[in-house]
Design an enzyme around this catalytic site. Sequence first.
Site, PDB file in Angstrom:
ATOM      1  N   ASP A  13       0.809  -1.226   0.000  1.00  0.00           N
ATOM      2  CA  ASP A  13       0.000   0.000   0.000  1.00  0.00           C
ATOM      3  C   ASP A  13       0.840   1.273   0.000  1.00  0.00           C
ATOM      4  O   ASP A  13       0.430   2.306   0.538  1.00  0.00           O
ATOM      5  CB  ASP A  13      -0.957   0.025   1.217  1.00  0.00           C
ATOM      6  CG  ASP A  13      -1.951  -1.110   1.161  1.00  0.00           C
ATOM      7  OD1 ASP A  13      -2.286  -1.561   0.045  1.00  0.00           O
ATOM      8  OD2 ASP A  13      -2.406  -1.536   2.238  1.00  0.00           O
ATOM      9  N   LYS A  16       1.786   2.143  -5.109  1.00  0.00           N
ATOM     10  CA  LYS A  16       2.356   1.627  -6.357  1.00  0.00           C
ATOM     11  C   LYS A  16       1.421   1.908  -7.538  1.00  0.00           C
ATOM     12  O   LYS A  16       1.879   2.223  -8.637  1.00  0.00           O
ATOM     13  CB  LYS A  16       2.593   0.108  -6.231  1.00  0.00           C
ATOM     14  CG  LYS A  16       3.601  -0.248  -5.140  1.00  0.00           C
ATOM     15  CD  LYS A  16       3.716  -1.739  -4.920  1.00  0.00           C
ATOM     16  CE  LYS A  16       2.470  -2.376  -4.357  1.00  0.00           C
ATOM     17  NZ  LYS A  16       2.101  -1.983  -2.995  1.00  0.00           N
ATOM     18  N   GLY A  40      -4.515  -4.252  -3.804  1.00  0.00           N
ATOM     19  CA  GLY A  40      -5.514  -3.225  -4.079  1.00  0.00           C
ATOM     20  C   GLY A  40      -4.749  -1.988  -4.480  1.00  0.00           C
ATOM     21  O   GLY A  40      -4.141  -1.326  -3.636  1.00  0.00           O
ATOM     22  N   HIS A  41      -4.686  -1.706  -5.774  1.00  0.00           N
ATOM     23  CA  HIS A  41      -3.885  -0.590  -6.283  1.00  0.00           C
ATOM     24  C   HIS A  41      -4.815   0.528  -6.735  1.00  0.00           C
ATOM     25  O   HIS A  41      -5.660   0.317  -7.610  1.00  0.00           O
ATOM     26  CB  HIS A  41      -2.991  -1.059  -7.433  1.00  0.00           C
ATOM     27  CG  HIS A  41      -1.942  -2.050  -7.008  1.00  0.00           C
ATOM     28  ND1 HIS A  41      -1.001  -2.573  -7.856  1.00  0.00           N
ATOM     29  CD2 HIS A  41      -1.683  -2.595  -5.786  1.00  0.00           C
ATOM     30  CE1 HIS A  41      -0.212  -3.407  -7.185  1.00  0.00           C
ATOM     31  NE2 HIS A  41      -0.615  -3.433  -5.929  1.00  0.00           N
ATOM     32  N   GLN A 220       1.999  -5.992  -3.246  1.00  0.00           N
ATOM     33  CA  GLN A 220       2.482  -6.073  -1.856  1.00  0.00           C
ATOM     34  C   GLN A 220       3.793  -5.280  -1.701  1.00  0.00           C
ATOM     35  O   GLN A 220       4.016  -4.351  -2.471  1.00  0.00           O
ATOM     36  CB  GLN A 220       2.651  -7.532  -1.393  1.00  0.00           C
ATOM     37  CG  GLN A 220       1.329  -8.283  -1.247  1.00  0.00           C
ATOM     38  CD  GLN A 220       0.756  -8.786  -2.559  1.00  0.00           C
ATOM     39  OE1 GLN A 220       1.412  -9.470  -3.320  1.00  0.00           O
ATOM     40  NE2 GLN A 220      -0.494  -8.451  -2.833  1.00  0.00           N
TER      41      GLN A 220
END
Length: 432
Positions: A13, A16, A40-41, A220
Amino acid sequence: MPAVVVVGMQFGDESKGAVVDYLAEWANLVVRYNGGSNAGHTVVANGEEYKLHLIPSSVVREKKGVLGAGVAFDPEVFLEELRDLKSRGRNIDVLVSLKATLLLPYHKGLDSVISGGRLGTTKRGIGPAYQDKMARVTGLKVADLFSSNFPQRLKEVLEIKESELRNAGILTGSIDDYYLELLTKAEEWRNSLSSFVGDDHLEVNGAIAEGKFVLFEGAQGTMLDVDHGTYPFVTSSNPVAGGACTGAGISPLAIDSVVGVMKAYTTRVGKGPFPTELSGNVADYIRDKGGEYGTTTGRPRRVGWLDLPMLRYSAMINGVGYLAMRKLDVLSGLDKIKIAVAYEIDGEEVEIAPPYVNELEKARPIYKELEGWEVDDWKKFVKGGWNSLPEEVRNYVSFVEKEVEAKTILIGVGPDREMSIPTQHLKEIVPS
Ligand code: GDP
Ligand code: IMO
Ligand code: MG
């Protein structure tokens, strides 16, 4: 033209998604090489927010994406993401590797029952899917889904897994019914996925050979790497830059540079050691201002000061030559900002984080205090560029880049694409 890996330097988080979206302006191809829908990007562009779990973040710019062999591929999440993006008017060009690991509904069930609570996982089935990949007899690849042999392979897998699925309460009725249910789903997935799957190694290596600008989007972060992170409080893949070689099937010699993405402070969601963790008013201030709640699970993120021993470790493991530092706006309003410059472990001063849980749990951060800044409206600085930024902000960034021995290409002062401020070093990695 270069091949660049974008890697998370902390516990995930780091932003990225925002950095990949920014760099994707120049990219011809963007490749996800590890993890699955635990990622979750977030990309915020033209007033719209996209939360991406599987499809590379370049999709917002409608650039071609690849999901490499290292990815745990959940067809349900992928198809849902595809529908959502299409309904928002995005044209999607994405190739799913035939070699990617197939993540099935029972992996999600097993994750919830077994590792979810103990490790604080995202319950997306990641651990159980990679476990089956490594076991081989119970692993299935995307290619298997498209093979005439699939019904036979699935039957064999379920025979081996039956007692595990029953013990976990996932399989309660007849195994034959469960098998037929999965076969029906598989048929639907095959129909919907057939135009997306294919041979990724020629696509990716071909683009590199042709001198295209190829980005590798890590999911990650380094401290969550199964081999190099805070085991067992890690994910089950290799987010480190080297993971791009195995997860995308490219040579280490093909990588020109590595961009380490970091927040201006530290967060962690889920369990595990966190030497600079804060509680109380400052933690609440940063969590609220930074919206520090998990993109995938909505859980509140644990919050702490920036940790240089961890960043030095991460820079070393990944070969980080360039930094993208995000969320400097979130620290605005704090009078003084602390940075851990070293740890004290058993009376010894340590400058590079030891990635062992036992050692990290004993680590007492040694802090340096830097002057804070107070900015309400960052727009004029975005317009004015790096040199117009308050001296305290530039000092903070410069201090970190000196300590980590990397050059900053980009800083972030807001979630929107327009709130990124490039530095003079950006041109060293993007095509002119
Ligand atoms: P990722 O998993 O590394 O892509 O990061 P996430 O998307 O899970 O979390 C980063 C969060 O910070 C998202 O909500 C982003 O929209 C947001 N964000 C990214 N850059 C900035 C920034 O510079 N400032 C602020 N305030 N938010 C940012
Ligand atoms: P992105 O790509 C932050 C964390 C989970 C848990 C541990 C193991 O958005 O940065 P898993 O479901 O992978 O077995 O969970 O890893 N985790 C993440 N934390 N960002 C992520 O992805 C994460 N993916 C997994 O919270 O602690
Ligand atoms: Mg995330």
